[in-house]
Write a protein that holds these residues in place. Structure first.
Motif, PDB file in Angstrom:
ATOM      1  N   ARG A  69       0.881  -1.181   0.000  1.00  0.00           N
ATOM      2  CA  ARG A  69       0.000   0.000   0.000  1.00  0.00           C
ATOM      3  C   ARG A  69       0.907   1.216   0.000  1.00  0.00           C
ATOM      4  O   ARG A  69       1.646   1.438   0.954  1.00  0.00           O
ATOM      5  N   VAL A  70       0.838   1.997  -1.077  1.00  0.00           N
ATOM      6  CA  VAL A  70       1.735   3.130  -1.261  1.00  0.00           C
ATOM      7  C   VAL A  70       1.055   4.399  -0.763  1.00  0.00           C
ATOM      8  O   VAL A  70      -0.036   4.742  -1.211  1.00  0.00           O
ATOM      9  N   SER A  71       1.702   5.069   0.179  1.00  0.00           N
ATOM     10  CA  SER A  71       1.257   6.366   0.682  1.00  0.00           C
ATOM     11  C   SER A  71       2.322   7.392   0.316  1.00  0.00           C
ATOM     12  O   SER A  71       3.345   7.051  -0.275  1.00  0.00           O
ATOM     13  N   HIS A  72       2.105   8.627   0.710  1.00  0.00           N
ATOM     14  CA  HIS A  72       3.074   9.677   0.399  1.00  0.00           C
ATOM     15  C   HIS A  72       4.337   9.477   1.235  1.00  0.00           C
ATOM     16  O   HIS A  72       4.356   9.735   2.433  1.00  0.00           O
ATOM     17  N   GLY A  73       5.387   8.957   0.596  1.00  0.00           N
ATOM     18  CA  GLY A  73       6.671   8.754   1.266  1.00  0.00           C
ATOM     19  C   GLY A  73       6.813   7.430   1.990  1.00  0.00           C
ATOM     20  O   GLY A  73       7.902   7.099   2.448  1.00  0.00           O
ATOM     21  N   TYR A  74       5.738   6.662   2.096  1.00  0.00           N
ATOM     22  CA  TYR A  74       5.772   5.401   2.838  1.00  0.00           C
ATOM     23  C   TYR A  74       5.098   4.286   2.059  1.00  0.00           C
ATOM     24  O   TYR A  74       4.252   4.519   1.215  1.00  0.00           O
ATOM     25  N   VAL A  75       5.502   3.059   2.395  1.00  0.00           N
ATOM     26  CA  VAL A  75       4.887   1.858   1.848  1.00  0.00           C
ATOM     27  C   VAL A  75       4.533   0.961   3.018  1.00  0.00           C
ATOM     28  O   VAL A  75       5.335   0.790   3.938  1.00  0.00           O
ATOM     29  N   THR A  76       3.345   0.403   2.995  1.00  0.00           N
ATOM     30  CA  THR A  76       2.945  -0.535   4.032  1.00  0.00           C
ATOM     31  C   THR A  76       3.054  -1.946   3.464  1.00  0.00           C
ATOM     32  O   THR A  76       2.367  -2.302   2.512  1.00  0.00           O
ATOM     33  N   LEU A  77       3.960  -2.736   4.032  1.00  0.00           N
ATOM     34  CA  LEU A  77       4.169  -4.138   3.661  1.00  0.00           C
ATOM     35  C   LEU A  77       3.554  -4.990   4.757  1.00  0.00           C
ATOM     36  O   LEU A  77       4.107  -5.080   5.858  1.00  0.00           O
ATOM     37  N   GLY A  78       2.425  -5.577   4.484  1.00  0.00           N
ATOM     38  CA  GLY A  78       1.741  -6.336   5.534  1.00  0.00           C
ATOM     39  C   GLY A  78       1.288  -5.378   6.621  1.00  0.00           C
ATOM     40  O   GLY A  78       0.461  -4.520   6.399  1.00  0.00           O
ATOM     41  N   ARG A  79       1.908  -5.506   7.812  1.00  0.00           N
ATOM     42  CA  ARG A  79       1.580  -4.592   8.912  1.00  0.00           C
ATOM     43  C   ARG A  79       2.719  -3.633   9.211  1.00  0.00           C
ATOM     44  O   ARG A  79       2.626  -2.844  10.144  1.00  0.00           O
ATOM     45  N   GLU A  80       3.803  -3.736   8.457  1.00  0.00           N
ATOM     46  CA  GLU A  80       4.958  -2.883   8.698  1.00  0.00           C
ATOM     47  C   GLU A  80       4.943  -1.687   7.756  1.00  0.00           C
ATOM     48  O   GLU A  80       4.706  -1.826   6.563  1.00  0.00           O
ATOM     49  N   ARG A  81       5.222  -0.530   8.318  1.00  0.00           N
ATOM     50  CA  ARG A  81       5.296   0.698   7.528  1.00  0.00           C
ATOM     51  C   ARG A  81       6.761   1.010   7.275  1.00  0.00           C
ATOM     52  O   ARG A  81       7.546   1.128   8.219  1.00  0.00           O
ATOM     53  N   THR A  82       7.118   1.131   6.012  1.00  0.00           N
ATOM     54  CA  THR A  82       8.502   1.340   5.605  1.00  0.00           C
ATOM     55  C   THR A  82       8.592   2.576   4.729  1.00  0.00           C
ATOM     56  O   THR A  82       7.722   2.805   3.887  1.00  0.00           O
ATOM     57  N   ALA A  83       9.647   3.351   4.915  1.00  0.00           N
ATOM     58  CA  ALA A  83       9.871   4.497   4.031  1.00  0.00           C
ATOM     59  C   ALA A  83      10.220   3.982   2.643  1.00  0.00           C
ATOM     60  O   ALA A  83      10.832   2.916   2.482  1.00  0.00           O
ATOM     61  N   ILE A  99       9.997 -14.672  -3.006  1.00  0.00           N
ATOM     62  CA  ILE A  99       8.752 -13.925  -3.207  1.00  0.00           C
ATOM     63  C   ILE A  99       9.029 -12.866  -4.255  1.00  0.00           C
ATOM     64  O   ILE A  99       9.870 -11.986  -4.041  1.00  0.00           O
ATOM     65  N   ASP A 100       8.352 -12.982  -5.405  1.00  0.00           N
ATOM     66  CA  ASP A 100       8.597 -12.029  -6.491  1.00  0.00           C
ATOM     67  C   ASP A 100       7.305 -11.545  -7.154  1.00  0.00           C
ATOM     68  O   ASP A 100       7.318 -11.034  -8.257  1.00  0.00           O
ATOM     69  N   ARG A 101       6.180 -11.704  -6.474  1.00  0.00           N
ATOM     70  CA  ARG A 101       4.893 -11.218  -6.973  1.00  0.00           C
ATOM     71  C   ARG A 101       4.384 -10.149  -6.016  1.00  0.00           C
ATOM     72  O   ARG A 101       4.368 -10.353  -4.799  1.00  0.00           O
ATOM     73  N   TYR A 102       3.932  -9.025  -6.600  1.00  0.00           N
ATOM     74  CA  TYR A 102       3.517  -7.886  -5.774  1.00  0.00           C
ATOM     75  C   TYR A 102       2.189  -7.337  -6.262  1.00  0.00           C
ATOM     76  O   TYR A 102       1.927  -7.288  -7.460  1.00  0.00           O
ATOM     77  N   LEU A 103       1.389  -6.913  -5.318  1.00  0.00           N
ATOM     78  CA  LEU A 103       0.120  -6.249  -5.583  1.00  0.00           C
ATOM     79  C   LEU A 103       0.266  -4.838  -5.026  1.00  0.00           C
ATOM     80  O   LEU A 103       0.381  -4.644  -3.818  1.00  0.00           O
ATOM     81  N   VAL A 104       0.298  -3.830  -5.904  1.00  0.00           N
ATOM     82  CA  VAL A 104       0.555  -2.448  -5.508  1.00  0.00           C
ATOM     83  C   VAL A 104      -0.768  -1.684  -5.489  1.00  0.00           C
ATOM     84  O   VAL A 104      -1.467  -1.622  -6.503  1.00  0.00           O
ATOM     85  N   ILE A 105      -1.081  -1.105  -4.335  1.00  0.00           N
ATOM     86  CA  ILE A 105      -2.318  -0.343  -4.170  1.00  0.00           C
ATOM     87  C   ILE A 105      -1.960   1.065  -3.706  1.00  0.00           C
ATOM     88  O   ILE A 105      -1.486   1.238  -2.589  1.00  0.00           O
ATOM     89  N   PRO A 106      -2.165   2.074  -4.554  1.00  0.00           N
ATOM     90  CA  PRO A 106      -1.888   3.447  -4.111  1.00  0.00           C
ATOM     91  C   PRO A 106      -3.030   3.970  -3.242  1.00  0.00           C
ATOM     92  O   PRO A 106      -4.195   3.698  -3.493  1.00  0.00           O
ATOM     93  N   THR A 107      -2.675   4.701  -2.204  1.00  0.00           N
ATOM     94  CA  THR A 107      -3.681   5.344  -1.365  1.00  0.00           C
ATOM     95  C   THR A 107      -3.965   6.736  -1.917  1.00  0.00           C
ATOM     96  O   THR A 107      -3.358   7.166  -2.886  1.00  0.00           O
ATOM     97  N   ALA A 108      -4.867   7.434  -1.280  1.00  0.00           N
ATOM     98  CA  ALA A 108      -5.236   8.777  -1.751  1.00  0.00           C
ATOM     99  C   ALA A 108      -4.099   9.778  -1.592  1.00  0.00           C
ATOM    100  O   ALA A 108      -4.046  10.775  -2.299  1.00  0.00           O
ATOM    101  N   THR A 109      -3.160   9.503  -0.686  1.00  0.00           N
ATOM    102  CA  THR A 109      -2.058  10.446  -0.471  1.00  0.00           C
ATOM    103  C   THR A 109      -0.865  10.198  -1.379  1.00  0.00           C
ATOM    104  O   THR A 109       0.032  11.024  -1.447  1.00  0.00           O
ATOM    105  N   ALA A 110      -0.830   9.070  -2.061  1.00  0.00           N
ATOM    106  CA  ALA A 110       0.306   8.736  -2.932  1.00  0.00           C
ATOM    107  C   ALA A 110       0.284   9.616  -4.177  1.00  0.00           C
ATOM    108  O   ALA A 110      -0.766   9.844  -4.768  1.00  0.00           O
ATOM    109  N   ASN A 111       1.463  10.120  -4.542  1.00  0.00           N
ATOM    110  CA  ASN A 111       1.553  10.904  -5.773  1.00  0.00           C
ATOM    111  C   ASN A 111       2.288  10.094  -6.831  1.00  0.00           C
ATOM    112  O   ASN A 111       2.714   8.960  -6.586  1.00  0.00           O
TER     113      ASN A 111
END
Length: 140
Positions: A69-83, A99-111
């Motif tokens: 889950r992509v936010s502005h400046g951060y990515v949430t991987l599972g339950r961990e928030r990573t810059a 693990i080489d498959r990813y599902l990318v979901i942008p949030t409203a704050t992601a640019n």
């Protein structure tokens, strides 16, 4: 003695200001138009299949994709928030676990820059499959 009347002269229309305006409009539209659209990001590795000539694939067990889950400046991987700047190390750890498959979901704050940064990290991490899902739930 009466002098003959001079023929009525029409005032001259100067075309110079009109040409100047046209050139200014031309320059304005040339500078304001985009030569290459910035919204197209080449991802590579597009699957072209499903035709009659495609051969059947064996059933290979495939792990579920990791959700980002992509936010502005951060990515949430599972339950961990990573810059986003630290995402490369997290992707390398996942790659070591095969693990080489990813599902990318942008949030409203992601640019756009956040999305580009995430996709670049996934591309460098040799991701086999990246699926983008928009806010409405549709695939892209």
């Amino acid at each position: 003695m009466l002098l003959p009347k001079e023929p009525h002269r029409r005032p001259l229309l100067a075309l110079t200001p009109l040409i100047d305006v046209l050139f200014l409009l031309l320059i304005f539209f040339m500078l304001s138009s985009q030569v290459a659209p910035y919204s197209l990001i080449p991802l590579g590795g597009v699957f072209h299949g499903g035709g009659a000539e495609s051969r059947p694939q064996e059933a290979i067990p495939v792990a579920a994709p990791v959700v980002l889950r992509v936010s502005h400046g951060y990515v949430t991987l599972g339950r961990e928030r990573t810059a986003i700047t630290d995402l490369k190390e997290a992707v390398e750890e996942l790659r070591q676990q095969d693990i080489d498959r990813y599902l990318v979901i942008p949030t409203a704050t992601a640019n756009v820059q956040d999305m580009v940064s995430v996709l670049e990290v996934l591309k460098m991490g040799a991701a086999a499959e990246v699926t983008l899902i928009n806010s409405g739930g549709g695939r892209q």
